[in-house]
Write an enzyme that holds these catalytic residues in place. Structure first.
Site, PDB file in Angstrom:
ATOM      1  N   ARG A   1       0.863  -1.180   0.000  1.00 41.95           N
ATOM      2  CA  ARG A   1       0.000   0.000   0.000  1.00 41.95           C
ATOM      3  C   ARG A   1       0.899   1.229   0.000  1.00 41.95           C
ATOM      4  O   ARG A   1       2.019   1.194   0.502  1.00 41.95           O
ATOM      5  CB  ARG A   1      -0.900  -0.008   1.233  1.00 41.95           C
ATOM      6  CG  ARG A   1      -1.846  -1.205   1.298  1.00 41.95           C
ATOM      7  CD  ARG A   1      -2.625  -1.247   2.610  1.00 41.95           C
ATOM      8  NE  ARG A   1      -3.539  -2.381   2.649  1.00 41.95           N
ATOM      9  CZ  ARG A   1      -3.208  -3.600   3.066  1.00 41.95           C
ATOM     10  NH1 ARG A   1      -1.969  -3.811   3.504  1.00 41.95           N
ATOM     11  NH2 ARG A   1      -4.087  -4.573   3.074  1.00 41.95           N
TER      12      ARG A   1
ATOM     13  N   LYS B   1      -2.378  -3.162   7.658  1.00 41.39           N
ATOM     14  CA  LYS B   1      -3.825  -3.135   7.843  1.00 41.39           C
ATOM     15  C   LYS B   1      -4.324  -4.405   8.524  1.00 41.39           C
ATOM     16  O   LYS B   1      -5.239  -4.375   9.343  1.00 41.39           O
ATOM     17  CB  LYS B   1      -4.516  -2.956   6.485  1.00 41.39           C
ATOM     18  CG  LYS B   1      -6.014  -2.747   6.568  1.00 41.39           C
ATOM     19  CD  LYS B   1      -6.579  -2.464   5.183  1.00 41.39           C
ATOM     20  CE  LYS B   1      -8.083  -2.243   5.243  1.00 41.39           C
ATOM     21  NZ  LYS B   1      -8.634  -1.965   3.877  1.00 41.39           N
TER      22      LYS B   1
ATOM     23  N   HIS C   1      -4.170   2.888  -4.804  1.00 43.16           N
ATOM     24  CA  HIS C   1      -3.849   1.459  -4.844  1.00 43.16           C
ATOM     25  C   HIS C   1      -3.371   0.999  -6.220  1.00 43.16           C
ATOM     26  O   HIS C   1      -3.203  -0.202  -6.434  1.00 43.16           O
ATOM     27  CB  HIS C   1      -5.077   0.632  -4.446  1.00 43.16           C
ATOM     28  CG  HIS C   1      -5.141   0.335  -2.980  1.00 43.16           C
ATOM     29  ND1 HIS C   1      -4.515   1.105  -2.030  1.00 43.16           N
ATOM     30  CD2 HIS C   1      -5.771  -0.658  -2.288  1.00 43.16           C
ATOM     31  CE1 HIS C   1      -4.756   0.607  -0.822  1.00 43.16           C
ATOM     32  NE2 HIS C   1      -5.512  -0.455  -0.950  1.00 43.16           N
TER      33      HIS C   1
ATOM     34  N   ARG D   1      -0.296  -1.192  -6.193  1.00 40.56           N
ATOM     35  CA  ARG D   1      -0.608  -2.494  -5.578  1.00 40.56           C
ATOM     36  C   ARG D   1      -1.341  -3.384  -6.583  1.00 40.56           C
ATOM     37  O   ARG D   1      -1.012  -4.560  -6.748  1.00 40.56           O
ATOM     38  CB  ARG D   1      -1.440  -2.254  -4.323  1.00 40.56           C
ATOM     39  CG  ARG D   1      -1.756  -3.491  -3.494  1.00 40.56           C
ATOM     40  CD  ARG D   1      -2.356  -3.017  -2.177  1.00 40.56           C
ATOM     41  NE  ARG D   1      -2.908  -4.074  -1.359  1.00 40.56           N
ATOM     42  CZ  ARG D   1      -2.211  -4.830  -0.521  1.00 40.56           C
ATOM     43  NH1 ARG D   1      -0.900  -4.659  -0.440  1.00 40.56           N
ATOM     44  NH2 ARG D   1      -2.791  -5.747   0.231  1.00 40.56           N
TER      45      ARG D   1
ATOM     46  N   HIS E   1      -3.209 -10.166   2.529  1.00 40.30           N
ATOM     47  CA  HIS E   1      -4.665 -10.278   2.638  1.00 40.30           C
ATOM     48  C   HIS E   1      -5.034 -11.307   3.703  1.00 40.30           C
ATOM     49  O   HIS E   1      -4.528 -12.428   3.689  1.00 40.30           O
ATOM     50  CB  HIS E   1      -5.275 -10.723   1.305  1.00 40.30           C
ATOM     51  CG  HIS E   1      -5.317  -9.650   0.269  1.00 40.30           C
ATOM     52  ND1 HIS E   1      -5.399  -9.909  -1.092  1.00 40.30           N
ATOM     53  CD2 HIS E   1      -5.297  -8.288   0.391  1.00 40.30           C
ATOM     54  CE1 HIS E   1      -5.427  -8.751  -1.749  1.00 40.30           C
ATOM     55  NE2 HIS E   1      -5.362  -7.767  -0.875  1.00 40.30           N
TER      56      HIS E   1
ATOM     57  N   TYR F   1      -7.900 -11.252  -8.565  1.00 42.32           N
ATOM     58  CA  TYR F   1      -6.902 -11.223  -9.629  1.00 42.32           C
ATOM     59  C   TYR F   1      -6.813 -12.553 -10.378  1.00 42.32           C
ATOM     60  O   TYR F   1      -6.068 -12.659 -11.352  1.00 42.32           O
ATOM     61  CB  TYR F   1      -5.528 -10.890  -9.049  1.00 42.32           C
ATOM     62  CG  TYR F   1      -5.484  -9.600  -8.270  1.00 42.32           C
ATOM     63  CD1 TYR F   1      -5.406  -8.375  -8.925  1.00 42.32           C
ATOM     64  CD2 TYR F   1      -5.545  -9.590  -6.884  1.00 42.32           C
ATOM     65  CE1 TYR F   1      -5.376  -7.179  -8.213  1.00 42.32           C
ATOM     66  CE2 TYR F   1      -5.515  -8.406  -6.162  1.00 42.32           C
ATOM     67  CZ  TYR F   1      -5.435  -7.199  -6.835  1.00 42.32           C
ATOM     68  OH  TYR F   1      -5.409  -6.020  -6.129  1.00 42.32           O
TER      69      TYR F   1
END
Length: 322
Positions: free
Chosen positions: A198, A221, A269, A272, A295, A304
């Site tokens: 990020r 995060k 983003h 990323r 994640h 993706y």
């Protein structure tokens, strides 16, 4: 003693001073209220007063304050979330919490969209914040009534296609970043493109986050640290330049000068998404990508998957020759 009845209510059945004394039986809608009455009844000694619990006169702002003091302060975005909740309570008129209804919130979010111009995704997030206040206070025993938002459905949001930069766009962008007057922009952009970090993670690294030839991102995060390999020349550039100066505004200008158009909301983003998209298109597997991006939910990484060469090959329709 307290027991649950077949109709879902709760009954308190007790002797005030052992068997042979006055027996009390009362029924309540919630277990918390029944417990409160039991403690009250058993605590009475000399006086004999009828049970008449005082109404809960707390307002939404009071609940927000209690939530923050009890657990919200521990969240990474606790201060920011409290300010957001205080804004929501003001716009709602700060009603008494026990009189706040699902209908009140439905009207509120309609006004937010039609008058304030916010997105459905924004009001979904506001609903989640307020919902968490009621749920957390109930868990802590500070709220004994049903959550007024428990039956309010969030808006269904269509999944937005994630944009990514082509190699030609990356080259144009890096030219503009190198030409920028911001001393950190070029290296931070390269770092974000090379690691899938990020923007705030790449911009915020310190010397201690770097080791030959990798970078470790802390305070992420998800709350978990992760380490990603980087090229030798990028490591040597980063180790000389950290700590970086803020360069998010300079990045926005570089994107514009490079003639790159992005969907709304994807600027921060884009590096990323670009890393993740090229990783998958070059044959990288989803589980490895999940670890690299940090994640916590594989569903985020699966966005993706459609770019995978194997996925595209398996989706090819057989076309018979004539």
């Amino acid at each position: 003693m307290i027991r649950k009845l077949k109709n879902g209510r709760w009954e308190v059945d007790l002797w005030t001073d052992g068997r042979g004394s006055k027996r009390i039986r009362k029924r309540f809608d919630t277990k918390a209220e029944a417990k409160r009455f039991e403690q009250y009844a058993l605590g009475r000694s000399a006086e004999r007063k009828d049970w008449n619990p005082a109404p809960d006169r707390r307002h939404l702002s009071d609940l927000v304050g209690e939530w923050h003091d009890a657990s919200g302060y521990r969240l990474k975005d606790g201060v920011k979330r409290k300010r957001k909740l205080e804004m929501i309570t003001r716009l709602l008129g700060n009603p008494r919490a026990d009189r706040f209804t699902a209908s009140d919130f439905a009207s509120f979010r309609q006004r937010r969209i039609e008058i304030d111009g916010v997105t459905e995704n924004t009001v979904n997030r506001e609903q989640a914040y307020l919902n968490a206040v009621f749920n957390e206070l109930a868990r802590l025993g500070s709220w004994d009534k049903p959550n007024p938002l428990r039956h309010v459905r969030k808006f269904k949001i269509d999944e937005q296609e994630l944009a990514f930069l082509t190699q030609e766009e990356i080259d144009r962008l890096l030219v503009e970043c190198r030409a920028s007057s911001n001393p950190s922009l070029y290296t931070v952009t390269r770092l974000a493109l090379a690691t899938g970090a990020r923007w705030s993670e790449a911009e915020g690294i310190k010397r201690g986050n770097l080791a030959p030839y990798r970078v470790t991102f802390n305070y992420t995060k998800s709350g978990k640290s992760r380490t990603v390999p980087i090229p030798k020349d990028l490591y040597e550039a980063a180790i000389q330049e950290v700590p970086f100066v803020s360069c998010s505004a300079a990045f926005r200008h570089a994107i514009r000068r490079a003639g790159i158009e992005l969907p709304q909301g994807q600027l921060t983003h884009i590096c990323r998404h670009t890393y993740a998209s090229h990783f998958v298109m070059n044959g990288g597997d989803i589980l490895t990508l999940q670890r690299i991006l940090g994640h916590s939910d594989i569903k985020l990484t699966m966005r993706y998957a459609h770019l995978s060469p194997d996925h595209l090959r398996s989706a090819t329709v057989y076309a018979p020759t004539v």
